[in-house]
Design a protein around this motif. Sequence first.
Motif, PDB file in Angstrom:
ATOM      1  N   LYS A 281       0.958  -1.179  -0.186  1.00 37.43           N
ATOM      2  CA  LYS A 281      -0.113  -0.048   0.076  1.00 37.43           C
ATOM      3  C   LYS A 281       0.878   1.200  -0.252  1.00 37.43           C
ATOM      4  O   LYS A 281       0.468   2.157  -0.521  1.00 37.43           O
ATOM      5  N   ALA A 282       1.957   1.333   0.749  1.00 35.29           N
ATOM      6  CA  ALA A 282       2.915   2.293   1.043  1.00 35.29           C
ATOM      7  C   ALA A 282       3.529   2.611  -0.207  1.00 35.29           C
ATOM      8  O   ALA A 282       3.659   3.894  -0.943  1.00 35.29           O
ATOM      9  N   ALA A 283       4.033   1.590  -1.201  1.00 37.97           N
ATOM     10  CA  ALA A 283       4.572   1.685  -2.290  1.00 37.97           C
ATOM     11  C   ALA A 283       3.651   2.195  -3.294  1.00 37.97           C
ATOM     12  O   ALA A 283       4.211   3.069  -4.066  1.00 37.97           O
ATOM     13  N   LYS A 284       2.478   1.784  -3.496  1.00 36.83           N
ATOM     14  CA  LYS A 284       1.682   2.135  -4.364  1.00 36.83           C
ATOM     15  C   LYS A 284       1.360   3.783  -4.210  1.00 36.83           C
ATOM     16  O   LYS A 284       1.255   4.467  -5.246  1.00 36.83           O
TER      17      LYS A 284
ATOM     18  N   GLY B 263       5.279  10.112  -7.396  1.00 36.84           N
ATOM     19  CA  GLY B 263       6.399  10.341  -8.037  1.00 36.84           C
ATOM     20  C   GLY B 263       7.613   9.667  -7.645  1.00 36.84           C
ATOM     21  O   GLY B 263       8.845  10.296  -8.087  1.00 36.84           O
ATOM     22  N   TYR B 264       7.790   8.893  -6.538  1.00 35.07           N
ATOM     23  CA  TYR B 264       8.850   8.293  -5.987  1.00 35.07           C
ATOM     24  C   TYR B 264       9.386   7.071  -6.724  1.00 35.07           C
ATOM     25  O   TYR B 264       8.304   6.369  -7.116  1.00 35.07           O
ATOM     26  N   GLN B 265      10.510   6.742  -6.620  1.00 39.02           N
ATOM     27  CA  GLN B 265      10.926   5.432  -7.279  1.00 39.02           C
ATOM     28  C   GLN B 265      10.981   4.481  -6.052  1.00 39.02           C
ATOM     29  O   GLN B 265      11.544   4.932  -5.049  1.00 39.02           O
ATOM     30  N   VAL B 266      10.238   3.606  -5.970  1.00 41.05           N
ATOM     31  CA  VAL B 266      10.023   2.661  -4.750  1.00 41.05           C
ATOM     32  C   VAL B 266      10.171   1.105  -5.171  1.00 41.05           C
ATOM     33  O   VAL B 266       9.715   0.598  -6.120  1.00 41.05           O
TER      34      VAL B 266
END
Length: 130
Positions: A86-89, A95-98
């Motif tokens: 959920k956090a990664a999504k 706009g983050y690379q995760v």
Amino acid sequence: MNSLDFFNARLEATISPMDFVKSAKLHPEKYFLVDVRNGPSEFKKVTIKDAQMIPEQDLPNRLNDIPKDKEIIVYCWDVWCNTAAKAAKFLLENGYQVKELTGGIAAWREMNFPVSACTEGATDKDHCGC
């Protein structure tokens, strides 16, 4: 989506504890590690060494604490928890690379990688949110 596409996407979206340790040793400036576990502080007595504690439920209010120029690695409890996903999504949408650290803190501890005592505890109103 066929099997090959699935596994390519999975490998692109995750990193194993072993691969993270290896890569972070070579390029420590590349990563920003985030413990996104929600839940009562009594269950979060340790965190991965050098991880920042930003519970998934607090991410919308803490984006300024997360650098956009680093690859963000998020983790939660274990393979059954979906909080890191959920956090990664959410971070990807912003706009983050995760990548998600596979296995969470349970896999990390099982491999006897370095941990630290938690310095930023959650409040009792927090819940897992898996």
